[in-house]
Design a protein around this motif. Structure first.
Motif, PDB file in Angstrom:
ATOM      1  N   GLU A  73       0.958  -1.052   0.097  1.00  0.00           N
ATOM      2  CA  GLU A  73      -0.046  -0.108  -0.102  1.00  0.00           C
ATOM      3  C   GLU A  73       0.851   1.206   0.075  1.00  0.00           C
ATOM      4  O   GLU A  73       0.495   2.094  -0.579  1.00  0.00           O
ATOM      5  CB  GLU A  73      -0.931   0.038   1.102  1.00  0.00           C
ATOM      6  CG  GLU A  73      -1.819   1.086   1.196  1.00  0.00           C
ATOM      7  CD  GLU A  73      -2.760   1.267   0.004  1.00  0.00           C
ATOM      8  OE1 GLU A  73      -3.078   2.371  -0.664  1.00  0.00           O
ATOM      9  OE2 GLU A  73      -2.992  -0.014  -0.448  1.00  0.00           O
ATOM     10  N   ARG A  74       2.090   1.082   0.631  1.00  0.00           N
ATOM     11  CA  ARG A  74       2.925   2.154   0.927  1.00  0.00           C
ATOM     12  C   ARG A  74       3.504   2.639  -0.575  1.00  0.00           C
ATOM     13  O   ARG A  74       3.528   3.467  -0.930  1.00  0.00           O
ATOM     14  CB  ARG A  74       3.909   2.050   1.813  1.00  0.00           C
ATOM     15  CG  ARG A  74       4.609   3.249   2.127  1.00  0.00           C
ATOM     16  CD  ARG A  74       3.727   4.173   2.670  1.00  0.00           C
ATOM     17  NE  ARG A  74       4.728   5.454   3.379  1.00  0.00           N
ATOM     18  CZ  ARG A  74       4.058   6.543   3.768  1.00  0.00           C
ATOM     19  NH1 ARG A  74       2.903   6.771   3.460  1.00  0.00           N
ATOM     20  NH2 ARG A  74       4.959   7.437   4.339  1.00  0.00           N
ATOM     21  N   TRP A  77       1.028   4.233  -2.998  1.00  0.00           N
ATOM     22  CA  TRP A  77       0.948   5.715  -2.697  1.00  0.00           C
ATOM     23  C   TRP A  77       2.161   6.420  -3.272  1.00  0.00           C
ATOM     24  O   TRP A  77       1.668   7.539  -3.693  1.00  0.00           O
ATOM     25  CB  TRP A  77       0.993   5.745  -0.976  1.00  0.00           C
ATOM     26  CG  TRP A  77       0.773   7.324  -0.438  1.00  0.00           C
ATOM     27  CD1 TRP A  77      -0.303   7.722  -0.465  1.00  0.00           C
ATOM     28  CD2 TRP A  77       1.891   8.122  -0.158  1.00  0.00           C
ATOM     29  NE1 TRP A  77      -0.114   9.121   0.330  1.00  0.00           N
ATOM     30  CE2 TRP A  77       1.324   9.405   0.170  1.00  0.00           C
ATOM     31  CE3 TRP A  77       3.452   8.236  -0.260  1.00  0.00           C
ATOM     32  CZ2 TRP A  77       1.849  10.345   0.772  1.00  0.00           C
ATOM     33  CZ3 TRP A  77       4.118   9.315   0.061  1.00  0.00           C
ATOM     34  CH2 TRP A  77       3.302  10.357   0.555  1.00  0.00           C
ATOM     35  N   GLU A  80       1.679   6.420  -6.886  1.00  0.00           N
ATOM     36  CA  GLU A  80       0.448   7.369  -7.402  1.00  0.00           C
ATOM     37  C   GLU A  80       0.760   8.988  -7.124  1.00  0.00           C
ATOM     38  O   GLU A  80       0.378   9.591  -8.215  1.00  0.00           O
ATOM     39  CB  GLU A  80      -0.702   7.481  -6.220  1.00  0.00           C
ATOM     40  CG  GLU A  80      -1.845   7.950  -6.603  1.00  0.00           C
ATOM     41  CD  GLU A  80      -2.971   7.834  -5.502  1.00  0.00           C
ATOM     42  OE1 GLU A  80      -3.292   8.826  -4.846  1.00  0.00           O
ATOM     43  OE2 GLU A  80      -3.407   6.957  -5.701  1.00  0.00           O
ATOM     44  N   HIS A  81       1.838   9.268  -6.376  1.00  0.00           N
ATOM     45  CA  HIS A  81       2.316  10.498  -6.376  1.00  0.00           C
ATOM     46  C   HIS A  81       3.278  11.140  -7.320  1.00  0.00           C
ATOM     47  O   HIS A  81       3.467  12.360  -7.630  1.00  0.00           O
ATOM     48  CB  HIS A  81       2.758  10.809  -4.959  1.00  0.00           C
ATOM     49  CG  HIS A  81       1.848  11.257  -3.899  1.00  0.00           C
ATOM     50  ND1 HIS A  81       0.922  10.114  -3.185  1.00  0.00           N
ATOM     51  CD2 HIS A  81       1.328  12.461  -3.361  1.00  0.00           C
ATOM     52  CE1 HIS A  81       0.032  10.531  -2.388  1.00  0.00           C
ATOM     53  NE2 HIS A  81       0.280  11.997  -2.478  1.00  0.00           N
TER      54      HIS A  81
END
Length: 127
Positions: A73-74, A77, A80-81
């Motif tokens: 999940e990290r 993240w 995505e950024h």
């Protein structure tokens, strides 16, 4: 006295050939410039995706103690950024393997979708 003879300024049967050659040369130069631009954009996208994969794998490895799901999940993240999408995030022994793809679809249909992979190991003191 007026003459009705027509004077040919162009100078014979080759009249206008320079315009045709110039137009062909300009078309060739524009085609080469477009190709160079396309290749440059593809290289920039590849480098951006490689950076997103590297940073995503490092983020996953640094959060490995929280479990694989939280670590992936990290990685998502981080990707995505960086305008990327995680295609896969898996673990092999204690290494995080992350594959990312492009989030934007602004590429010609005949080009393959760009992707990048990275691998990062556990973070901590050396044994």
């Amino acid at each position: 006295m007026r003459t009705t003879e027509r004077t040919d300024r162009a100078g014979g049967p080759d009249a206008g050939v320079a315009t045709v050659w110039t137009a062909a040369a300009v078309a060739a130069l524009v085609s080469v410039a477009a190709l160079v631009f396309l290749l440059g954009a593809a290289m920039a996208a590849r480098h951006r995706l490689e950076a997103a994969a590297d940073l995503g794998a490092l983020a996953a490895a640094s959060h490995a103690a929280e479990g694989p799901a939280r670590a992936c999940e990290r990685a998502r993240w981080v990707a995505e950024h960086l305008s990327a999408v995680v295609l896969s995030c898996r673990w092999e022994r204690s290494d995080a393997l992350v594959e990312v793809g492009s989030a934007s679809g602004g590429r010609p249909a005949w080009l393959p979708a760009p992707s990048a992979r990275a691998r990062a190991g556990p973070v901590g003191p050396a044994p």
